[in-house]
Scaffold this motif. Sequence first.
Motif, PDB file in Angstrom:
ATOM      1  N   ILE A 129      49.916  48.663  33.637  1.00 16.91           N
ATOM      2  CA  ILE A 129      50.390  49.555  34.707  1.00 16.91           C
ATOM      3  C   ILE A 129      51.672  50.272  34.284  1.00 16.91           C
ATOM      4  CG2 ILE A 129      51.360  49.602  37.035  1.00 16.91           C
ATOM      5  CD1 ILE A 129      49.384  47.399  37.774  1.00 16.91           C
ATOM      6  N   LEU A 130      52.571  49.535  33.634  1.00 12.56           N
ATOM      7  CA  LEU A 130      53.805  50.147  33.161  1.00 12.56           C
ATOM      8  C   LEU A 130      53.527  51.229  32.128  1.00 12.56           C
ATOM      9  CD1 LEU A 130      56.196  47.074  32.870  1.00 12.56           C
ATOM     10  CD2 LEU A 130      56.401  48.982  34.446  1.00 12.56           C
ATOM     11  N   CYS A 131      52.604  50.950  31.213  1.00 14.63           N
ATOM     12  CA  CYS A 131      52.244  51.942  30.193  1.00 14.63           C
ATOM     13  C   CYS A 131      51.680  53.202  30.845  1.00 14.63           C
ATOM     14  CB  CYS A 131      51.229  51.354  29.216  1.00 14.63           C
ATOM     15  SG  CYS A 131      51.910  50.118  28.079  1.00 14.63           S
ATOM     16  N   ILE A 132      50.794  53.018  31.826  1.00 16.42           N
ATOM     17  CA  ILE A 132      50.204  54.168  32.518  1.00 16.42           C
ATOM     18  C   ILE A 132      51.272  54.941  33.280  1.00 16.42           C
ATOM     19  CG2 ILE A 132      48.634  54.843  34.363  1.00 16.42           C
ATOM     20  CD1 ILE A 132      46.833  52.504  33.519  1.00 16.42           C
ATOM     21  N   ALA A 133      52.146  54.202  33.967  1.00 22.30           N
ATOM     22  CA  ALA A 133      53.174  54.843  34.779  1.00 22.30           C
ATOM     23  C   ALA A 133      54.130  55.666  33.934  1.00 22.30           C
ATOM     24  CB  ALA A 133      53.954  53.789  35.563  1.00 22.30           C
ATOM     25  N   VAL A 134      54.459  55.158  32.747  1.00 17.63           N
ATOM     26  CA  VAL A 134      55.471  55.807  31.925  1.00 17.63           C
ATOM     27  C   VAL A 134      54.881  56.886  31.027  1.00 17.63           C
ATOM     28  CG1 VAL A 134      57.170  55.426  30.091  1.00 17.63           C
ATOM     29  CG2 VAL A 134      57.026  53.831  32.003  1.00 17.63           C
ATOM     30  N   PHE A 135      53.713  56.637  30.451  1.00 21.74           N
ATOM     31  CA  PHE A 135      53.211  57.516  29.398  1.00 21.74           C
ATOM     32  C   PHE A 135      52.103  58.464  29.852  1.00 21.74           C
ATOM     33  CE2 PHE A 135      54.845  53.764  27.099  1.00 21.74           C
ATOM     34  CZ  PHE A 135      55.848  54.405  26.373  1.00 21.74           C
ATOM     35  N   SER A 136      51.499  58.234  31.012  1.00 20.84           N
ATOM     36  CA  SER A 136      50.441  59.129  31.474  1.00 20.84           C
ATOM     37  C   SER A 136      51.003  60.114  32.484  1.00 20.84           C
ATOM     38  CB  SER A 136      49.293  58.328  32.111  1.00 20.84           C
ATOM     39  OG  SER A 136      48.344  59.203  32.672  1.00 20.84           O
ATOM     40  N   SER A 137      50.707  61.393  32.291  1.00 18.14           N
ATOM     41  CA  SER A 137      51.191  62.431  33.210  1.00 18.14           C
ATOM     42  C   SER A 137      50.140  62.818  34.240  1.00 18.14           C
ATOM     43  CB  SER A 137      51.617  63.671  32.422  1.00 18.14           C
ATOM     44  OG  SER A 137      50.524  64.176  31.670  1.00 18.14           O
ATOM     45  N   ARG A 138      48.965  62.179  34.196  1.00 18.94           N
ATOM     46  CA  ARG A 138      47.875  62.572  35.092  1.00 18.94           C
ATOM     47  C   ARG A 138      47.420  61.460  36.035  1.00 18.94           C
ATOM     48  NH1 ARG A 138      43.798  65.899  30.970  1.00 18.94           N
ATOM     49  NH2 ARG A 138      45.324  67.489  30.316  1.00 18.94           N
ATOM     50  N   VAL A 139      47.417  60.229  35.549  1.00 16.78           N
ATOM     51  CA  VAL A 139      46.790  59.146  36.317  1.00 16.78           C
ATOM     52  C   VAL A 139      47.491  58.928  37.650  1.00 16.78           C
ATOM     53  CG1 VAL A 139      46.246  56.687  36.351  1.00 16.78           C
ATOM     54  CG2 VAL A 139      45.887  58.020  34.259  1.00 16.78           C
ATOM     55  N   LEU A 140      48.819  58.745  37.621  1.00  9.79           N
ATOM     56  CA  LEU A 140      49.530  58.447  38.867  1.00  9.79           C
ATOM     57  C   LEU A 140      49.485  59.606  39.865  1.00  9.79           C
ATOM     58  CD1 LEU A 140      52.643  56.354  37.776  1.00  9.79           C
ATOM     59  CD2 LEU A 140      50.507  55.588  38.793  1.00  9.79           C
ATOM     60  N   PRO A 141      49.702  60.874  39.445  1.00  3.73           N
ATOM     61  CA  PRO A 141      49.565  61.962  40.425  1.00  3.73           C
ATOM     62  C   PRO A 141      48.176  62.035  41.050  1.00  3.73           C
ATOM     63  CG  PRO A 141      50.753  62.733  38.487  1.00  3.73           C
ATOM     64  CD  PRO A 141      50.241  61.366  38.159  1.00  3.73           C
ATOM     65  N   ALA A 142      47.131  61.824  40.223  1.00  5.62           N
ATOM     66  CA  ALA A 142      45.770  61.844  40.769  1.00  5.62           C
ATOM     67  C   ALA A 142      45.560  60.701  41.756  1.00  5.62           C
ATOM     68  CB  ALA A 142      44.756  61.756  39.631  1.00  5.62           C
ATOM     69  N   LEU A 143      46.119  59.527  41.421  1.00  7.56           N
ATOM     70  CA  LEU A 143      45.998  58.381  42.318  1.00  7.56           C
ATOM     71  C   LEU A 143      46.733  58.633  43.629  1.00  7.56           C
ATOM     72  CD1 LEU A 143      45.051  55.464  42.743  1.00  7.56           C
ATOM     73  CD2 LEU A 143      47.174  54.704  41.642  1.00  7.56           C
TER      74      LEU A 143
END
Length: 339
Positions: free
Chosen positions: A155-169
Amino acid sequence: MGITLWLVLKDQNPAQLWTAVKQVRLPLLGVGLGCMAVYFCCEAKNIQTGLSLFGSPAPYWACLFYAVNGFFFSAVTPSASGGQPMQLYAMYRDGHAPAPGVLALLTDFFSFQMAAVTLAVLGCFLHWQQLISLERGVLLCFFVGTALNLVVVAILCIAVFSSRVLPALWKGIMVPARRLFPQRVPAWNQWWEQQWADLCQCRQCYRTHKKQLGKMFLTSLLQLTAYHSVPFWVYLAFGLSGQSAIAVVGLQAVLFLSVSSLPLPGAVGLTEGGFLLLYQTVFPAAILPSAMLLSRTVSFYLILLCCGLVIASRFLRGSWQALAPKKPLAVRGEHSLSK
């Protein structure tokens, strides 16, 4: 803690335990305490590095207090959930704005978790045959704890390094929210924009300061290696030989990762029980309970008491301002940190 000690000791012979403890070489236990000092020094160094990266530098001895604060409140709250909020509170009282404190603690936590997973994977590789021979319920407990920590890292990796997953969620969450709680949506969106801005700042900092992040990871490795080595020094203190330091450290790393995320304050009970199970092949049966008590005293009980006294002393003396920066930072929008 009292219930745990009673369960562990109720079937033991106190005289036998005391006889085993009297045979211990105290200087080697002192080395174990020195390793715990290294643990706090490394934690303080990473906190200081994180605060500097995000524009809110702090003196090392103030960061050392934040490390003590985090250890104590992590130990007395379920799943170590209270450590970081109380560290953030201490930073705020010292004049640091919430945002740099949040990002510094997030970076330190990310480095710590990555180091914990790395050492635990090494431990699983070294002790795989022993682990799969455990009872099914015990093995399930270890795998669940390990899986929870791996999920946190993912989750930390996704939150920090992904620019798409969290906004889409977030957009997906807001679709039903607009229908169910239309009056609250503007405030929630404002909160989200603040969190996303902080994460973008964190991501940009990671890309710019890769060298410092690598140093933080190495510091976390040293921190956890020192912490996990305490059972090895207890092993040597009993005059035992035949087990390598790498093997004992790896076993403790597996135990730590397995129980650290489960909802018990300080993982008390699970850690003691896991020690008695995993270290059966390391310590003779006659001294195994004594070894467990000494190991936990050096790495937890005594340290918890000392940290509590340090924190209580500072609160009672009302000396928060003693650690405040010369020019207190402006405090912007407040938000909290939660694991």
